[in-house]
Motif scaffolding. Structure first.
Motif, short mmCIF file in Angstrom:
data_model
loop_
_atom_site.label_atom_id
_atom_site.label_comp_id
_atom_site.label_asym_id
_atom_site.label_seq_id
_atom_site.Cartn_x
_atom_site.Cartn_y
_atom_site.Cartn_z
N THR A 84 27.75 41.25 45.77
CA THR A 84 28.49 41.40 46.50
C THR A 84 28.52 39.78 47.53
OG1 THR A 84 28.67 43.76 46.67
CG2 THR A 84 29.78 42.67 48.42
N LYS A 93 40.10 44.55 46.39
CA LYS A 93 38.82 45.44 46.56
C LYS A 93 37.48 45.23 44.67
CE LYS A 93 41.19 49.59 45.14
NZ LYS A 93 41.47 50.72 45.82
N LEU A 94 36.61 46.37 45.76
CA LEU A 94 36.22 46.56 43.85
C LEU A 94 36.49 48.14 43.70
CD1 LEU A 94 33.17 43.37 43.32
CD2 LEU A 94 35.34 44.28 41.82
N GLU A 95 35.56 48.53 45.19
CA GLU A 95 36.01 49.81 45.63
C GLU A 95 36.55 50.72 44.95
OE1 GLU A 95 35.41 47.63 47.80
OE2 GLU A 95 32.63 47.32 48.17
N ASP A 150 30.90 37.07 47.24
CA ASP A 150 32.60 36.57 48.32
C ASP A 150 31.26 34.92 48.38
OD1 ASP A 150 33.46 39.01 48.41
OD2 ASP A 150 31.88 39.24 50.19
N LYS A 191 38.15 41.01 41.93
CA LYS A 191 38.05 41.29 43.71
C LYS A 191 39.32 40.52 43.83
CE LYS A 191 35.23 41.50 47.69
NZ LYS A 191 33.82 41.70 48.04
N GLU A 192 39.68 39.01 43.29
CA GLU A 192 40.50 38.80 43.85
C GLU A 192 41.87 39.44 43.87
OE1 GLU A 192 39.28 33.66 43.48
OE2 GLU A 192 39.46 34.57 41.24
N PHE A 234 34.14 40.53 38.13
CA PHE A 234 33.74 41.17 39.14
C PHE A 234 34.83 40.12 39.92
CE2 PHE A 234 31.48 43.72 36.57
CZ PHE A 234 31.82 45.36 36.49
N MET A 235 34.46 39.18 40.56
CA MET A 235 35.13 38.22 41.01
C MET A 235 36.56 38.11 41.03
SD MET A 235 34.46 33.80 42.03
CE MET A 235 35.64 32.62 43.05
#
Length: 324
Positions: A18, A148-150, A22, A143-144, A139-140
């Motif tokens: 993570t 979120k990812l959760e 970030d 998230k963008e 995964f970036m």
């Protein structure tokens, strides 16, 4: 966090992965704002490519240059890795000249020997088993897009035994993202990879299935080419086996989610505008393979965002491997 080599996804835990994502977002903003960040001026890295590449080579090269480093490309025909010179001897030579080594090739064992004997950080640009730098970009991008990812549900559709599927399964488990591998039974992940995902799971719902109904509610569907570089298979047999898992509008409709996005690590066989794509069409009559052109074009913005993010995430890895 202390980072050295990045050989496979389990080298880092959830917090560390993570953190890298970030940091990549931060580097992306610096580049957008044209803020110099040549923090590693004077360092040199070697880029070993046994397999051809567009995104990985460009991403490592530009990332290194942005950080102030020199990057030296070493193609398959330019070095003697494992041919006239052992991997161990090559590792010792390169380690004495470079501050880090990227390897994109076939053997995970060769990669790990480079890390073991070079004495400098080594990064996996792709092996037959794992593709960790691709995962950071994937995964970036999620998230963008979602903020979120959760709580996200990612479905991979296609050959569930290749390096991208292996890496998605394990990385999603580490990050706690729900992951479904959608593949015919004969192409589902090896049990050792599934076990690894469960061992490092931080809250992900993991599912391996051949039932396309499993895409229901998916936030993202990910696909990849149906035959990996260097893989020797009956191409027509592989196409026929995987065609029910093509990412087309019918599959997207099964998600019952109008906000589902499509990801692809590229290159993609979505039309006949490449020599290979045209050859496939002339030989088998298929205008597209793993993803149809209409779906690809509808999701092109996020797919090419994903491609760009290879560079930002690799920059984060390089920086945190070499900053000290």
């Amino acid at each position: 966090m202390k980072l050295t080599s990045f050989l496979k996804e389990i080298d880092y835990n959830k917090e560390e992965l993570t953190y890298l994502i970030d940091e990549a977002i931060r580097f992306k903003q610096l580049k957008k704002d044209k803020v110099l960040h040549n923090y590693l001026t004077g360092l040199n890295i070697a880029l070993i490519f046994e397999k051809a590449s567009t995104r990985t080579r460009a991403a490592f090269t530009v990332a290194a240059q942005d950080l102030g480093m020199n990057a030296t490309y070493l193609g398959a025909s330019e070095i003697q890795l494992g041919k006239k010179e052992s991997v161990v001897d090559t590792a010792k030579v390169l380690g004495s000249m470079f501050d880090g080594i990227e390897y994109r090739g076939f053997s995970q064992e060769a990669l790990e020997d480079l890390a073991r004997y070079s004495g400098v950080p080594v990064w996996n640009g792709l092996t037959d088993q794992w593709h960790p730098t691709q995962m950071l970009a994937d995964f970036m991008t999620l998230k963008e897009h979602f903020g979120k990812l959760e709580g996200l549900h990612l479905v991979y559709a296609g050959d569930g035994r290749n390096n991208v599927a292996n890496s998605l399964l394990v990385t999603a488990a580490i990050l706690g993202v729900d992951i479904t591998i959608l593949s015919p039974e004969s192409l589902q992940p090896e049990q050792a990879v599934i076990d690894l995902a469960h061992k490092h799971n931080t809250g992900s719902k993991i599912k391996i299935t051949s039932d396309t109904a499993a895409v229901k509610g998916a936030d993202a569907i990910y696909t990849d080419v149906w035959v990996s570089m260097g893989e020797e298979v009956d191409f027509k047999e592989r196409i026929d086996l995987l065609f029910p898992y093509q990412v087309n509008q019918a599959l997207l409709d099964k998600t019952e989610n109008p906000n589902t996005v499509v990801l692809h690590c590229l290159p993609a066989f979505h039309d006949t505008k490449t020599a290979i794509g045209l050859e496939i069409y002339e030989k088998y009559g298929y205008e597209s393979l793993e993803v149809t052109d209409d779906v690809f074009q509808n999701h092109a913005d996020i797919i090419f965002q994903e491609a760009e993010n290879r560079m930002h995430t690799i920059k984060a890895v390089l920086y945190h491997s070499l900053k000290d």
